[in-house]
Design a protein around this motif. Structure first.
Motif, PDB file in Angstrom:
ATOM      1  N   GLY A 184       8.151   0.728  -4.547  1.00 18.70           N
ATOM      2  CA  GLY A 184       7.442   1.965  -4.699  1.00 18.70           C
ATOM      3  C   GLY A 184       6.717   2.661  -3.606  1.00 18.70           C
ATOM      4  O   GLY A 184       5.620   3.436  -3.863  1.00 18.70           O
ATOM      5  N   GLN A 185       7.014   2.030  -2.230  1.00 17.71           N
ATOM      6  CA  GLN A 185       6.246   2.336  -1.143  1.00 17.71           C
ATOM      7  C   GLN A 185       4.616   2.372  -1.285  1.00 17.71           C
ATOM      8  O   GLN A 185       3.804   3.000  -0.565  1.00 17.71           O
ATOM      9  N   ILE A 200      -1.699  12.338  15.870  1.00 16.74           N
ATOM     10  CA  ILE A 200      -1.568  12.337  14.332  1.00 16.74           C
ATOM     11  C   ILE A 200      -2.778  11.183  14.078  1.00 16.74           C
ATOM     12  O   ILE A 200      -2.502  10.017  14.615  1.00 16.74           O
ATOM     13  N   ARG A 201      -3.516  11.678  13.320  1.00 17.70           N
ATOM     14  CA  ARG A 201      -4.685  10.555  12.795  1.00 17.70           C
ATOM     15  C   ARG A 201      -4.627  10.449  11.365  1.00 17.70           C
ATOM     16  O   ARG A 201      -4.252  11.396  10.710  1.00 17.70           O
ATOM     17  N   GLY A 202      -4.712   9.206  11.065  1.00 19.97           N
ATOM     18  CA  GLY A 202      -4.709   8.652   9.574  1.00 19.97           C
ATOM     19  C   GLY A 202      -5.080   7.364   9.488  1.00 19.97           C
ATOM     20  O   GLY A 202      -5.951   6.890   9.923  1.00 19.97           O
ATOM     21  N   ALA A 203      -4.183   6.808   8.527  1.00 16.04           N
ATOM     22  CA  ALA A 203      -4.455   5.049   8.175  1.00 16.04           C
ATOM     23  C   ALA A 203      -3.104   4.465   7.838  1.00 16.04           C
ATOM     24  O   ALA A 203      -2.559   5.326   7.232  1.00 16.04           O
ATOM     25  N   GLY A 204      -3.311   3.248   8.097  1.00 14.65           N
ATOM     26  CA  GLY A 204      -1.925   2.427   7.831  1.00 14.65           C
ATOM     27  C   GLY A 204      -0.846   2.779   8.455  1.00 14.65           C
ATOM     28  O   GLY A 204       0.574   2.405   7.836  1.00 14.65           O
ATOM     29  N   PHE A 205      -0.794   3.159   9.647  1.00 17.76           N
ATOM     30  CA  PHE A 205       0.587   3.565  10.612  1.00 17.76           C
ATOM     31  C   PHE A 205       1.175   2.090  11.016  1.00 17.76           C
ATOM     32  O   PHE A 205       2.202   2.210  10.964  1.00 17.76           O
ATOM     33  N   VAL A 206       0.276   1.230  11.276  1.00 11.86           N
ATOM     34  CA  VAL A 206       1.044  -0.127  11.696  1.00 11.86           C
ATOM     35  C   VAL A 206       0.820  -1.271  10.471  1.00 11.86           C
ATOM     36  O   VAL A 206      -0.271  -1.685  10.034  1.00 11.86           O
ATOM     37  N   PRO A 207       1.988  -1.401   9.765  1.00  9.80           N
ATOM     38  CA  PRO A 207       1.873  -2.551   8.794  1.00  9.80           C
ATOM     39  C   PRO A 207       1.354  -3.828   9.226  1.00  9.80           C
ATOM     40  O   PRO A 207       1.492  -4.130  10.442  1.00  9.80           O
ATOM     41  N   PRO A 208       0.697  -4.723   8.213  1.00  8.50           N
ATOM     42  CA  PRO A 208       0.440  -5.957   8.602  1.00  8.50           C
ATOM     43  C   PRO A 208       1.470  -6.939   9.271  1.00  8.50           C
ATOM     44  O   PRO A 208       2.709  -7.023   8.536  1.00  8.50           O
ATOM     45  N   GLY A 209       1.443  -7.462  10.258  1.00  6.14           N
ATOM     46  CA  GLY A 209       2.584  -8.015  10.759  1.00  6.14           C
ATOM     47  C   GLY A 209       3.372  -7.439  12.015  1.00  6.14           C
ATOM     48  O   GLY A 209       4.423  -8.062  12.137  1.00  6.14           O
ATOM     49  N   GLN A 215       5.853  13.908   9.579  1.00  2.00           N
ATOM     50  CA  GLN A 215       5.760  13.027   8.933  1.00  2.00           C
ATOM     51  C   GLN A 215       5.927  11.774   9.692  1.00  2.00           C
ATOM     52  O   GLN A 215       6.644  11.727  10.561  1.00  2.00           O
ATOM     53  N   VAL A 216       5.263  10.664   9.209  1.00  2.35           N
ATOM     54  CA  VAL A 216       5.109   9.362   9.892  1.00  2.35           C
ATOM     55  C   VAL A 216       6.192   8.327   9.273  1.00  2.35           C
ATOM     56  O   VAL A 216       5.937   8.308   8.049  1.00  2.35           O
ATOM     57  N   VAL A 217       7.348   7.872   9.805  1.00  2.00           N
ATOM     58  CA  VAL A 217       7.821   6.453   9.208  1.00  2.00           C
ATOM     59  C   VAL A 217       7.500   5.416   9.903  1.00  2.00           C
ATOM     60  O   VAL A 217       7.759   5.219  11.263  1.00  2.00           O
ATOM     61  N   THR A 218       6.970   4.520   9.222  1.00  2.00           N
ATOM     62  CA  THR A 218       6.254   3.137   9.744  1.00  2.00           C
ATOM     63  C   THR A 218       7.340   2.312   9.992  1.00  2.00           C
ATOM     64  O   THR A 218       8.667   2.337   9.536  1.00  2.00           O
ATOM     65  N   VAL A 275       8.273   2.971   5.412  1.00  2.00           N
ATOM     66  CA  VAL A 275       7.610   3.675   4.452  1.00  2.00           C
ATOM     67  C   VAL A 275       7.055   4.959   5.037  1.00  2.00           C
ATOM     68  O   VAL A 275       6.790   4.945   6.288  1.00  2.00           O
ATOM     69  N   GLU A 276       7.369   6.042   4.398  1.00  2.00           N
ATOM     70  CA  GLU A 276       7.160   7.395   4.771  1.00  2.00           C
ATOM     71  C   GLU A 276       5.545   7.881   4.340  1.00  2.00           C
ATOM     72  O   GLU A 276       5.303   7.526   3.332  1.00  2.00           O
ATOM     73  N   THR A 277       4.880   8.540   5.335  1.00  2.00           N
ATOM     74  CA  THR A 277       3.711   9.114   4.989  1.00  2.00           C
ATOM     75  C   THR A 277       3.756  10.549   4.222  1.00  2.00           C
ATOM     76  O   THR A 277       5.011  10.925   4.103  1.00  2.00           O
TER      77      THR A 277
END
Length: 425
Positions: A236-237, A344-353, A407-410, A414-416
């Motif tokens: 569900g992203q 681009i400012r936001g949150a969660g761009f770099v996933p844990p690990g 749009q950012v793809v991590t 996952v897409e923002t």
């Protein structure tokens, strides 16, 4: 030391990093270590402005792109060596399992021998030793036949190639209950009279082991439920997952980024304390299932509920909050044009690990119909771009002027959300 070796170059006669032979000192692990050291040297040199060719040194954007490509290629080599080292480590787990099981049996024998001084050797001690041999032998055999997938650790390794806390706790309780039942079975086989046999069979009554059975059922259900919850949240992203190179013992107490988490730590600690108490009860009363007191059982259940709630609460979808034109010192204020850098400012761009360079290099920004790879900007000890909250990318000339969506793809795929900006001529 590894960085110094990388600066000096490989020693004559050493194997390449892909070697995974067990007795070779320059095998997969050494190859990975050398690749990491070489990457760190290259990153720090670029951060200091060294190693740039004259053809790109005159242009900031060209030099940044060249450095990013060079670091990406070096990071891919590090990732390849890391995967080889992880596979080599998994194939050696079965041998370590055999050694650990043998050491545990020897430790149990020594403990029983010391406690038997004065009290004498009993049937319960023999049954406990035989049960330990059976459990250790079964683990060793299973490890050998599944040695390509991690041996005895295969059932507790998650889909992200990390040790699962919920599965590890459930497996520990399953092994303990199996050991307790084998002890009772050994005593029952050696029982000489009907009265003793009836007492041993009565020791398996639910009324005596209700607490332990309840805890076993709950921790097993938690292991199954957590796998389902994590899988649905990833699909569900709502949760970002990246695969690790190999499992580590620290996975039981930390999140994917290596930070200690309260939910995991308290679950492991309380379960370990409850298991230790149950083991002492079994040693004192080897004629019945360990009667875990309901007070302690409820504590374990509360701990399991806290762990499950933590799994529901973790994660979140990355989000873009704003997009602005990146402005250098002394630069004039202006609208966004092709060729400019946008922040681009936001949150969660770099996933844990995903803090490693090979994962950071997989990040993409979609500007209209153009996919722009996020450049790696090295600094001493790390990277200033990309970060978890800010990304800086150039607007390519292929972007048509007008209103376009960003749009950012991590690295986790996952897409923002989409964020609209205006690009002028």
């Amino acid at each position: 030391m590894a960085v110094q070796e990388a600066r000096q170059g490989p020693e004559p006669g050493t194997h390449d990093g892909g070697c995974a032979c067990g007795n070779c000192p320059h095998g997969a692990r050494e190859g990975h270590r050398r690749a990491v050291a070489a990457f760190l040297v290259k990153r720090d040199e670029f951060a200091a402005g060294q190693g740039l060719p004259a053809a790109v040194a005159h242009s900031a954007s060209a030099s940044r792109q060249w450095v990013s490509e060079e670091l990406t290629q070096s990071a891919e080599l590090v990732a390849e060596r890391g995967r080889a080292e992880g596979e080599s480590w998994l194939t050696r787990v079965w041998l370590r399992t055999a050694c650990t099981a043998g050491a545990a049996v020897v430790a149990l024998l020594l403990a029983q021998s010391l406690t038997a001084i004065g009290a004498g050797w009993t049937t319960a001690r023999t049954a406990g030793l035989l049960a330990a041999l059976l459990v250790g032998g079964a683990l060793t055999a299973a490890s050998y036949f599944h040695r390509a997938r991690g041996g005895a650790l295969a059932p507790v390794i998650g889909e992200d190639n990390r040790l699962s806390t919920s599965r590890a706790v459930a497996a520990a309780w399953v092994l303990f209950v199996a050991y307790a039942v084998l002890v009772l079975a050994g005593r029952l086989a050696a029982a000489s009279g009907p009265v003793e046999r009836d007492a041993l069979i009565a020791g398996l009554d639910l009324a005596r082991g209700a607490g332990a059975v309840t805890v076993l059922a709950v921790v097993c259900a938690i292991a199954v439920l957590v796998r389902r919850v994590v899988g649905l949240r990833v699909l569900g992203q709502r949760l970002q997952k990246v695969r690790a190179h190999r499992p580590q013992a620290a996975d039981l107490l930390t999140d994917d980024a290596g930070r200690g988490t309260f939910a995991d730590i308290q679950y492991v600690v309380i379960s370990a304390v409850a298991l230790a108490f149950a083991a002492v009860r079994l040693a004192r009363r080897p004629d019945q299932l360990p009667d875990l007191p309901w007070g302690l059982a409820v504590v374990v259940l509360v701990s399991a509920a806290t762990y499950l709630a933590g799994k529901y609460a973790e994660g979140g979808r990355p989000v873009i909050l704003s997009v602005v034109r990146s402005r250098e010192a002394g630069d004039l204020d202006a609208p966004i044009r092709t060729g400019d850098d946008i922040e681009i400012r936001g949150a969660g761009f770099v996933p844990p690990g995903a803090q490693t360079a090979d994962r950071l290099s997989r990040m993409v920004v979609r500007i209209g119909a153009v996919h722009v790879h996020v450049p790696l900007v090295p600094v001493t000890g790390g990277f200033s771009n990309p970060t978890d909250a800010v990304l800086t990318v150039p607007v390519p000339v292929e972007v048509e002027p007008g209103r376009v969506e960003v749009q950012v793809v991590t690295a986790a795929g996952v897409e923002t959300n989409r964020y609209a900006i205006d690009v002028t001529d």
